[in-house]
Motif scaffolding. Structure first.
Motif, PDB file in Angstrom:
ATOM      1  N   ALA A  37     -26.345  14.786   4.184  1.00 61.24           N
ATOM      2  CA  ALA A  37     -27.611  14.919   3.157  1.00 61.24           C
ATOM      3  C   ALA A  37     -26.687  15.299   1.835  1.00 61.24           C
ATOM      4  O   ALA A  37     -25.688  15.925   1.785  1.00 61.24           O
ATOM      5  N   PHE A  38     -27.365  14.953   0.763  1.00 58.82           N
ATOM      6  CA  PHE A  38     -26.585  14.980  -0.338  1.00 58.82           C
ATOM      7  C   PHE A  38     -28.024  15.110  -1.594  1.00 58.82           C
ATOM      8  O   PHE A  38     -29.079  14.857  -1.305  1.00 58.82           O
ATOM      9  N   SER A  39     -27.453  15.685  -2.798  1.00 61.86           N
ATOM     10  CA  SER A  39     -28.605  15.786  -4.025  1.00 61.86           C
ATOM     11  C   SER A  39     -27.690  15.750  -5.094  1.00 61.86           C
ATOM     12  O   SER A  39     -27.169  16.654  -5.657  1.00 61.86           O
ATOM     13  N   PHE A  40     -28.229  14.773  -5.848  1.00 62.60           N
ATOM     14  CA  PHE A  40     -27.224  14.686  -7.262  1.00 62.60           C
ATOM     15  C   PHE A  40     -28.319  14.235  -8.125  1.00 62.60           C
ATOM     16  O   PHE A  40     -29.544  13.807  -8.131  1.00 62.60           O
ATOM     17  N   MET A  41     -27.949  14.330  -9.436  1.00 63.12           N
ATOM     18  CA  MET A  41     -28.657  13.943 -10.702  1.00 63.12           C
ATOM     19  C   MET A  41     -28.420  12.692 -11.357  1.00 63.12           C
ATOM     20  O   MET A  41     -27.210  12.261 -11.355  1.00 63.12           O
ATOM     21  N   ASN A  42     -29.388  11.840 -11.831  1.00 60.75           N
ATOM     22  CA  ASN A  42     -29.077  10.396 -11.936  1.00 60.75           C
ATOM     23  C   ASN A  42     -29.056  10.309 -13.715  1.00 60.75           C
ATOM     24  O   ASN A  42     -29.222  11.384 -14.025  1.00 60.75           O
ATOM     25  N   GLN A  43     -28.926   9.203 -13.909  1.00 55.17           N
ATOM     26  CA  GLN A  43     -28.819   8.989 -15.628  1.00 55.17           C
ATOM     27  C   GLN A  43     -30.061   9.465 -16.232  1.00 55.17           C
ATOM     28  O   GLN A  43     -30.209   9.582 -17.423  1.00 55.17           O
ATOM     29  N   ASP A  44     -31.402   9.575 -15.599  1.00 53.21           N
ATOM     30  CA  ASP A  44     -32.555   9.885 -16.269  1.00 53.21           C
ATOM     31  C   ASP A  44     -32.932  11.346 -16.084  1.00 53.21           C
ATOM     32  O   ASP A  44     -34.047  11.685 -15.987  1.00 53.21           O
ATOM     33  N   SER A  45     -31.853  12.038 -15.394  1.00 50.51           N
ATOM     34  CA  SER A  45     -32.089  13.631 -14.994  1.00 50.51           C
ATOM     35  C   SER A  45     -33.188  13.612 -13.722  1.00 50.51           C
ATOM     36  O   SER A  45     -33.786  14.616 -13.740  1.00 50.51           O
ATOM     37  N   ALA A  46     -33.184  12.606 -12.874  1.00 48.08           N
ATOM     38  CA  ALA A  46     -34.007  12.622 -11.754  1.00 48.08           C
ATOM     39  C   ALA A  46     -33.027  12.962 -10.545  1.00 48.08           C
ATOM     40  O   ALA A  46     -32.096  12.271 -10.407  1.00 48.08           O
ATOM     41  N   ILE A  47     -33.711  13.878  -9.758  1.00 51.37           N
ATOM     42  CA  ILE A  47     -32.882  14.294  -8.385  1.00 51.37           C
ATOM     43  C   ILE A  47     -32.922  13.022  -7.429  1.00 51.37           C
ATOM     44  O   ILE A  47     -34.057  12.460  -7.327  1.00 51.37           O
ATOM     45  N   ILE A  48     -31.633  12.649  -6.989  1.00 52.53           N
ATOM     46  CA  ILE A  48     -31.584  11.615  -5.955  1.00 52.53           C
ATOM     47  C   ILE A  48     -30.948  12.406  -4.838  1.00 52.53           C
ATOM     48  O   ILE A  48     -29.926  12.931  -4.845  1.00 52.53           O
ATOM     49  N   ASN A  49     -31.863  12.143  -3.651  1.00 49.39           N
ATOM     50  CA  ASN A  49     -31.264  12.705  -2.403  1.00 49.39           C
ATOM     51  C   ASN A  49     -31.848  11.905  -1.201  1.00 49.39           C
ATOM     52  O   ASN A  49     -32.246  10.649  -1.456  1.00 49.39           O
ATOM     53  N   ASN A  50     -31.557  12.436  -0.163  1.00 47.06           N
ATOM     54  CA  ASN A  50     -31.813  11.467   1.264  1.00 47.06           C
ATOM     55  C   ASN A  50     -33.368  11.076   1.224  1.00 47.06           C
ATOM     56  O   ASN A  50     -33.790   9.817   1.416  1.00 47.06           O
ATOM     57  N   HIS A  58     -21.483   6.689  -8.000  1.00 45.41           N
ATOM     58  CA  HIS A  58     -21.053   8.396  -8.065  1.00 45.41           C
ATOM     59  C   HIS A  58     -19.967   8.326  -9.037  1.00 45.41           C
ATOM     60  O   HIS A  58     -18.856   7.750  -8.824  1.00 45.41           O
ATOM     61  N   THR A  59     -20.178   9.022 -10.034  1.00 43.90           N
ATOM     62  CA  THR A  59     -19.099   9.299 -11.268  1.00 43.90           C
ATOM     63  C   THR A  59     -18.065  10.254 -10.236  1.00 43.90           C
ATOM     64  O   THR A  59     -18.672  11.373  -9.672  1.00 43.90           O
ATOM     65  N   ILE A  60     -16.870   9.923 -10.365  1.00 45.72           N
ATOM     66  CA  ILE A  60     -15.687  10.815  -9.913  1.00 45.72           C
ATOM     67  C   ILE A  60     -15.162  11.858 -11.093  1.00 45.72           C
ATOM     68  O   ILE A  60     -14.053  12.632 -10.849  1.00 45.72           O
ATOM     69  N   ASP A  61     -15.854  11.609 -12.286  1.00 53.12           N
ATOM     70  CA  ASP A  61     -15.384  12.406 -13.467  1.00 53.12           C
ATOM     71  C   ASP A  61     -16.407  13.106 -14.087  1.00 53.12           C
ATOM     72  O   ASP A  61     -16.997  12.657 -15.326  1.00 53.12           O
ATOM     73  N   PRO A  62     -16.954  14.054 -13.309  1.00 56.75           N
ATOM     74  CA  PRO A  62     -18.327  14.890 -13.765  1.00 56.75           C
ATOM     75  C   PRO A  62     -18.089  15.589 -15.134  1.00 56.75           C
ATOM     76  O   PRO A  62     -18.894  15.903 -15.781  1.00 56.75           O
ATOM     77  N   LYS A  63     -16.889  15.834 -15.528  1.00 65.14           N
ATOM     78  CA  LYS A  63     -16.418  16.724 -16.553  1.00 65.14           C
ATOM     79  C   LYS A  63     -16.846  15.842 -17.955  1.00 65.14           C
ATOM     80  O   LYS A  63     -17.412  16.250 -18.961  1.00 65.14           O
ATOM     81  N   HIS A  64     -16.378  14.518 -17.914  1.00 63.77           N
ATOM     82  CA  HIS A  64     -16.804  13.428 -18.860  1.00 63.77           C
ATOM     83  C   HIS A  64     -17.958  13.042 -18.909  1.00 63.77           C
ATOM     84  O   HIS A  64     -18.857  12.729 -19.725  1.00 63.77           O
ATOM     85  N   ASP A  65     -18.366  12.487 -17.462  1.00 66.59           N
ATOM     86  CA  ASP A  65     -19.447  11.638 -17.382  1.00 66.59           C
ATOM     87  C   ASP A  65     -20.834  12.455 -17.072  1.00 66.59           C
ATOM     88  O   ASP A  65     -21.431  12.680 -16.171  1.00 66.59           O
ATOM     89  N   THR A  66     -21.403  13.001 -18.309  1.00 68.61           N
ATOM     90  CA  THR A  66     -22.546  13.945 -18.341  1.00 68.61           C
ATOM     91  C   THR A  66     -23.755  13.063 -18.340  1.00 68.61           C
ATOM     92  O   THR A  66     -23.534  11.723 -18.277  1.00 68.61           O
ATOM     93  N   ILE A  67     -24.941  13.488 -18.140  1.00 67.15           N
ATOM     94  CA  ILE A  67     -26.191  12.654 -18.070  1.00 67.15           C
ATOM     95  C   ILE A  67     -26.220  11.666 -19.389  1.00 67.15           C
ATOM     96  O   ILE A  67     -26.502  10.648 -19.188  1.00 67.15           O
ATOM     97  N   PRO A  68     -25.708  12.353 -20.694  1.00 71.89           N
ATOM     98  CA  PRO A  68     -26.050  11.387 -21.778  1.00 71.89           C
ATOM     99  C   PRO A  68     -25.172  10.069 -21.533  1.00 71.89           C
ATOM    100  O   PRO A  68     -25.391   8.799 -21.869  1.00 71.89           O
ATOM    101  N   VAL A  69     -23.840  10.386 -21.074  1.00 68.19           N
ATOM    102  CA  VAL A  69     -22.979   9.306 -20.777  1.00 68.19           C
ATOM    103  C   VAL A  69     -23.229   8.420 -19.899  1.00 68.19           C
ATOM    104  O   VAL A  69     -23.267   7.111 -20.226  1.00 68.19           O
ATOM    105  N   LEU A  70     -23.850   8.825 -18.708  1.00 70.13           N
ATOM    106  CA  LEU A  70     -24.401   7.882 -17.606  1.00 70.13           C
ATOM    107  C   LEU A  70     -25.637   7.058 -18.078  1.00 70.13           C
ATOM    108  O   LEU A  70     -25.503   6.085 -17.936  1.00 70.13           O
ATOM    109  N   LYS A  71     -26.453   7.707 -19.011  1.00 72.69           N
ATOM    110  CA  LYS A  71     -27.666   6.767 -19.460  1.00 72.69           C
ATOM    111  C   LYS A  71     -27.185   5.994 -20.306  1.00 72.69           C
ATOM    112  O   LYS A  71     -27.547   4.632 -20.248  1.00 72.69           O
ATOM    113  N   LYS A  72     -26.176   6.047 -21.197  1.00 69.11           N
ATOM    114  CA  LYS A  72     -25.716   5.198 -22.076  1.00 69.11           C
ATOM    115  C   LYS A  72     -24.998   3.908 -21.135  1.00 69.11           C
ATOM    116  O   LYS A  72     -25.035   2.779 -21.660  1.00 69.11           O
ATOM    117  N   TYR A  73     -24.109   4.316 -20.216  1.00 68.90           N
ATOM    118  CA  TYR A  73     -23.589   3.376 -19.325  1.00 68.90           C
ATOM    119  C   TYR A  73     -24.545   2.439 -18.847  1.00 68.90           C
ATOM    120  O   TYR A  73     -24.339   1.024 -18.546  1.00 68.90           O
TER     121      TYR A  73
END
Length: 215
Positions: free
Chosen positions: A54-67, A113-128
């Motif tokens: 089980a996991f729970s992360f946030m995506n580029q649109d600030s939506a929670i993605i889990n099982n 899944h980003t492995i660099d959470p310090k740099h890859d913030t939600i806005p950065v992921l959204k831009k990507y």
């Protein structure tokens, strides 16, 4: 690119099988354990396969993605970081072709899944995501704590991610795409930098969907 020994074994078996004939059912990868259970009053041996925890992360649109978000969907998982100077752009470009094929198919999802959470913030992921032309939640670029993502990579996907300041970009990780079925079991592992293997994954996704449609 370092390739985990387990993935070498499983991938080799998978492609040997694929070359012989088009499989009607994909293999189930990962660890397995025989267990006893009672069926109609008799003791039988069943097999319990490795599944994604089980996991729970946030995506580029600030939506929670889990099982629960992935219920009734097969999906492709990988690990990346947006500032990666080596394999990540190739992997994203290759996965984009598969995304376009299955676009709007609600039985198919993609998780990066980003492995660099310090740099890859939600806005950065959204831009990507926007730069790739990805809209909606079918392909989610996920942000979680470094510990939780790295543990999921190791224990869930037989993959690896780690910080390495001695190489360009500062991180190293597996370049594999992992195909996961609706029961959270790994059904394929493919080199994300190899167009032929990515094309094979696309075909295997059709096979996997057909497997569920026959049930």
């Amino acid at each position: 690119m370092k390739i985990p020994s387990l993935l070498v074994l499983f991938t080799g078996s998978l492609f040997l099988f694929a070359c012989n004939s088009a499989p009607k059912q994909l293999p189930i990868l990962g660890s397995r354990e025989p267990v006893e259970k009672i069926v109609n009053g008799k003791t039988v041996i069943d097999t319990v396969y490795q599944t994604i925890p089980a996991f729970s992360f946030m995506n580029q649109d600030s939506a929670i993605i889990n099982n629960d978000s992935l219920k009734n969907s097969i999906y492709v998982a990988d690990f990346f970081f947006t500032s990666c100077p080596s394999i990540c752009p190739i992997m994203s470009k290759n996965l984009l072709t598969v995304y376009e094929k299955f676009k709007d198919n609600q039985e198919v999802r993609f998780l990066s899944h980003t492995i660099d959470p310090k740099h890859d913030t939600i806005p950065v992921l959204k831009k990507y995501a926007d730069k790739l032309g990805v809209k909606g939640t079918q392909w989610s670029f996920l942000l979680g704590s470094k510990d939780s993502v790295y543990l999921l990579a190791k224990d869930g996907y037989m993959s690896y991610s780690k910080q390495n300041d001695s190489i360009p970009g500062g991180y190293e990780h597996s370049g594999y795409f992992l195909l996961v079925d609706k029961d959270k079991r790994i059904r394929g592992a493919y080199d994300g930098t190899d167009k032929n293997q990515v094309a094979q994954m696309s075909k295997d996704m059709d096979i996997l969907l057909t497997e569920y449609h026959k049930k």
